[in-house]
Design an enzyme around this catalytic site. Sequence first.
Site, PDB file in Angstrom:
ATOM      1  N   THR A 298      -5.945  11.043   6.214  1.00  0.00           N
ATOM      2  CA  THR A 298      -4.768  10.499   5.518  1.00  0.00           C
ATOM      3  C   THR A 298      -3.521  11.177   6.067  1.00  0.00           C
ATOM      4  O   THR A 298      -3.530  12.384   6.299  1.00  0.00           O
ATOM      5  CB  THR A 298      -4.857  10.708   3.984  1.00  0.00           C
ATOM      6  OG1 THR A 298      -3.560  10.535   3.415  1.00  0.00           O
ATOM      7  CG2 THR A 298      -5.354  12.085   3.606  1.00  0.00           C
TER       8      THR A 298
ATOM      9  N   GLY B 235      -6.224   4.229   3.189  1.00  0.00           N
ATOM     10  CA  GLY B 235      -5.162   4.059   4.194  1.00  0.00           C
ATOM     11  C   GLY B 235      -5.614   4.547   5.559  1.00  0.00           C
ATOM     12  O   GLY B 235      -6.317   5.544   5.661  1.00  0.00           O
TER      13      GLY B 235
ATOM     14  N   ASP C 208      -2.334  15.266   1.424  1.00  0.00           N
ATOM     15  CA  ASP C 208      -2.333  15.476  -0.033  1.00  0.00           C
ATOM     16  C   ASP C 208      -3.677  15.960  -0.576  1.00  0.00           C
ATOM     17  O   ASP C 208      -3.945  15.831  -1.762  1.00  0.00           O
ATOM     18  CB  ASP C 208      -1.908  14.186  -0.746  1.00  0.00           C
ATOM     19  CG  ASP C 208      -2.801  13.000  -0.408  1.00  0.00           C
ATOM     20  OD1 ASP C 208      -3.678  13.133   0.475  1.00  0.00           O
ATOM     21  OD2 ASP C 208      -2.629  11.940  -1.028  1.00  0.00           O
TER      22      ASP C 208
ATOM     23  N   ARG D  54      -9.544  -1.646   0.982  1.00  0.00           N
ATOM     24  CA  ARG D  54      -9.667  -1.099  -0.369  1.00  0.00           C
ATOM     25  C   ARG D  54     -10.663  -1.989  -1.096  1.00  0.00           C
ATOM     26  O   ARG D  54     -10.738  -3.182  -0.836  1.00  0.00           O
ATOM     27  CB  ARG D  54      -8.304  -1.084  -1.062  1.00  0.00           C
ATOM     28  CG  ARG D  54      -7.350  -0.124  -0.331  1.00  0.00           C
ATOM     29  CD  ARG D  54      -6.382   0.563  -1.270  1.00  0.00           C
ATOM     30  NE  ARG D  54      -5.964   1.853  -0.720  1.00  0.00           N
ATOM     31  CZ  ARG D  54      -4.999   2.010   0.181  1.00  0.00           C
ATOM     32  NH1 ARG D  54      -4.364   0.976   0.662  1.00  0.00           N
ATOM     33  NH2 ARG D  54      -4.674   3.222   0.604  1.00  0.00           N
TER      34      ARG D  54
ATOM     35  N   ASP E  63      -0.814  11.723   4.556  1.00  0.00           N
ATOM     36  CA  ASP E  63      -0.017  12.387   3.515  1.00  0.00           C
ATOM     37  C   ASP E  63      -0.244  13.895   3.377  1.00  0.00           C
ATOM     38  O   ASP E  63       0.549  14.576   2.753  1.00  0.00           O
ATOM     39  CB  ASP E  63      -0.305  11.750   2.150  1.00  0.00           C
ATOM     40  CG  ASP E  63       0.302  10.362   2.036  1.00  0.00           C
ATOM     41  OD1 ASP E  63       1.179  10.032   2.860  1.00  0.00           O
ATOM     42  OD2 ASP E  63      -0.109   9.611   1.134  1.00  0.00           O
TER      43      ASP E  63
ATOM     44  N   ASP F  38      -8.763  10.899  -1.254  1.00  0.00           N
ATOM     45  CA  ASP F  38      -9.478  11.311  -2.476  1.00  0.00           C
ATOM     46  C   ASP F  38     -10.261  10.164  -3.110  1.00  0.00           C
ATOM     47  O   ASP F  38     -11.362  10.374  -3.629  1.00  0.00           O
ATOM     48  CB  ASP F  38      -8.530  11.984  -3.479  1.00  0.00           C
ATOM     49  CG  ASP F  38      -7.313  11.146  -3.817  1.00  0.00           C
ATOM     50  OD1 ASP F  38      -7.139  10.077  -3.214  1.00  0.00           O
ATOM     51  OD2 ASP F  38      -6.539  11.570  -4.696  1.00  0.00           O
TER      52      ASP F  38
ATOM     53  N   ARG G 126       3.966   9.786  -1.910  1.00  0.00           N
ATOM     54  CA  ARG G 126       4.240   9.415  -3.302  1.00  0.00           C
ATOM     55  C   ARG G 126       4.193  10.635  -4.219  1.00  0.00           C
ATOM     56  O   ARG G 126       5.039  10.818  -5.070  1.00  0.00           O
ATOM     57  CB  ARG G 126       3.228   8.365  -3.779  1.00  0.00           C
ATOM     58  CG  ARG G 126       3.725   6.949  -3.552  1.00  0.00           C
ATOM     59  CD  ARG G 126       2.861   5.967  -4.286  1.00  0.00           C
ATOM     60  NE  ARG G 126       1.528   5.957  -3.743  1.00  0.00           N
ATOM     61  CZ  ARG G 126       1.073   5.079  -2.863  1.00  0.00           C
ATOM     62  NH1 ARG G 126       1.864   4.124  -2.449  1.00  0.00           N
ATOM     63  NH2 ARG G 126      -0.150   5.130  -2.400  1.00  0.00           N
TER      64      ARG G 126
HETATM   65  P1  ADP Z   1      -7.895   6.987  -0.326  1.00  0.00           P
HETATM   66  O1  ADP Z   1      -9.318   7.163   0.041  1.00  0.00           O
HETATM   67  O2  ADP Z   1      -6.990   7.048   0.876  1.00  0.00           O
HETATM   68  O3  ADP Z   1      -7.472   7.862  -1.478  1.00  0.00           O
HETATM   69  P2  ADP Z   1      -8.022   4.758  -2.180  1.00  0.00           P
HETATM   70  O4  ADP Z   1      -7.617   5.550  -3.361  1.00  0.00           O
HETATM   71  O5  ADP Z   1      -7.486   3.375  -2.027  1.00  0.00           O
HETATM   72  O6  ADP Z   1      -7.698   5.474  -0.799  1.00  0.00           O
HETATM   73  O7  ADP Z   1      -9.629   4.684  -2.209  1.00  0.00           O
HETATM   74  C1  ADP Z   1     -10.334   4.029  -1.176  1.00  0.00           C
HETATM   75  C2  ADP Z   1     -11.515   3.342  -1.760  1.00  0.00           C
HETATM   76  O8  ADP Z   1     -12.403   4.309  -2.333  1.00  0.00           O
HETATM   77  C3  ADP Z   1     -11.241   2.371  -2.881  1.00  0.00           C
HETATM   78  O9  ADP Z   1     -10.789   1.107  -2.419  1.00  0.00           O
HETATM   79  C4  ADP Z   1     -12.597   2.286  -3.539  1.00  0.00           C
HETATM   80  O10 ADP Z   1     -13.451   1.446  -2.803  1.00  0.00           O
HETATM   81  C5  ADP Z   1     -13.089   3.720  -3.428  1.00  0.00           C
HETATM   82  N1  ADP Z   1     -12.786   4.445  -4.663  1.00  0.00           N
HETATM   83  C6  ADP Z   1     -11.589   4.929  -5.065  1.00  0.00           C
HETATM   84  N2  ADP Z   1     -11.673   5.481  -6.299  1.00  0.00           N
HETATM   85  C7  ADP Z   1     -12.958   5.333  -6.686  1.00  0.00           C
HETATM   86  C8  ADP Z   1     -13.681   5.686  -7.862  1.00  0.00           C
HETATM   87  N3  ADP Z   1     -13.088   6.302  -8.897  1.00  0.00           N
HETATM   88  N4  ADP Z   1     -14.995   5.372  -7.913  1.00  0.00           N
HETATM   89  C9  ADP Z   1     -15.604   4.753  -6.889  1.00  0.00           C
HETATM   90  N5  ADP Z   1     -14.964   4.394  -5.755  1.00  0.00           N
HETATM   91  C10 ADP Z   1     -13.676   4.671  -5.636  1.00  0.00           C
END
Ligand code: ADP
Length: 319
Positions: free
Chosen positions: A125, A11, A129, A72, A127, A103, A171
């Site tokens: 982010t 995000g 969080d 994403r 949030d 995360d 969330r």
């Molecule tokens: P945020 O970074 O804000 O938590 P996301 O959870 O959507 O947002 O994660 C962003 C991107 O990081 C994902 O679209 C993916 O490319 C990568 N990512 C998330 N989780 C994993 C994972 N378990 N292993 C590898 N890459 C990941």
Amino acid sequence: MRKIAILTSGGDAPGMNAAIRAVVRIALHNNLEVMGVRRGYAGLISGDLFRMDRHSVSDIIQRGGTILRTARCSEFKKEEVRQKAANILKAYGVDALIVIGGDGTFTGAKLLSKLGVATIGLPGTIDNDLAYTDYTIGFDTALNTVHDSINKLRDTSTSHDRVSIIEVMGRHCGDIALYSGLAGGAESIIVPEKEYNRDELIRTILDGKNNGKLHNIIILAEGVGGANELAEYVQEISGLETRATILGHIQRGGQPTVADIVLASRLGARAVELLMEGKSARVVGIRNNQVIDDDIDEALAIERRFDNELYEVARILSQ
Ligand code: ADP
């Protein structure tokens, strides 16, 4: 190390641009070359890289969103896809990658580091969080946006004797609701971390009205449930006109606050320093106003602690 790359992922959050600017300028100052990666990990695996100079980050310090765009990319969870990303970085002669995100982004960076790319994460982010850091980049700006909306809704709520339910982001983390609710003098703050009781909520609303309160503002974190459904319930039981407002993506946009710009600049500068010290698989954050860094796995394992004391203060102050 001679060449680094930077991307934003997950995000978007206000202040990401200030972080990009800090990384680029500190790197250039130290005679490192910098490549920008567009659209996060999705852009990385498709080779969407470009060379950045100091003018690439001119005039972006005050802009919301991210000039590198974000995306994403669920494919990045696959080892072979991450290997492709590592190969592309190698082809461009890039030794290290700085990622700005949450995360999920950090997990991706940790896994990529195992393929020989040094990685550092910056917390971007709204949030708030991520438990390892007191504040994330974008949180303060989102709070100010929500605060502004609360004040506007209070004006109209007071004029019409209405109950106003404002749904904010969060969330699993009620920090946006807690801080903005406290600052906005909300009568009730509903967050995922605290159980709430609908009868008690109705009593708070009616007691407030009977005690001469002119408005009734309820801040609801999205993780707890929908504002529209709650508004219908409150109106039916209390008999008071009740309106729901869902702030949505407005909370993500806008000019970053000074607090976010300063935070982003401090953390961005430290990320480059860590790479120059030969560090990898670490995230940068702020604790007690000191810039800190932690191992990614250790940082993500820290359990988030909701500020119960602040929640109680907010409750007492709004009575
Ligand atoms: P945020 O970074 O804000 O938590 P996301 O959870 O959507 O947002 O994660 C962003 C991107 O990081 C994902 O679209 C993916 O490319 C990568 N990512 C998330 N989780 C994993 C994972 N378990 N292993 C590898 N890459 C990941």
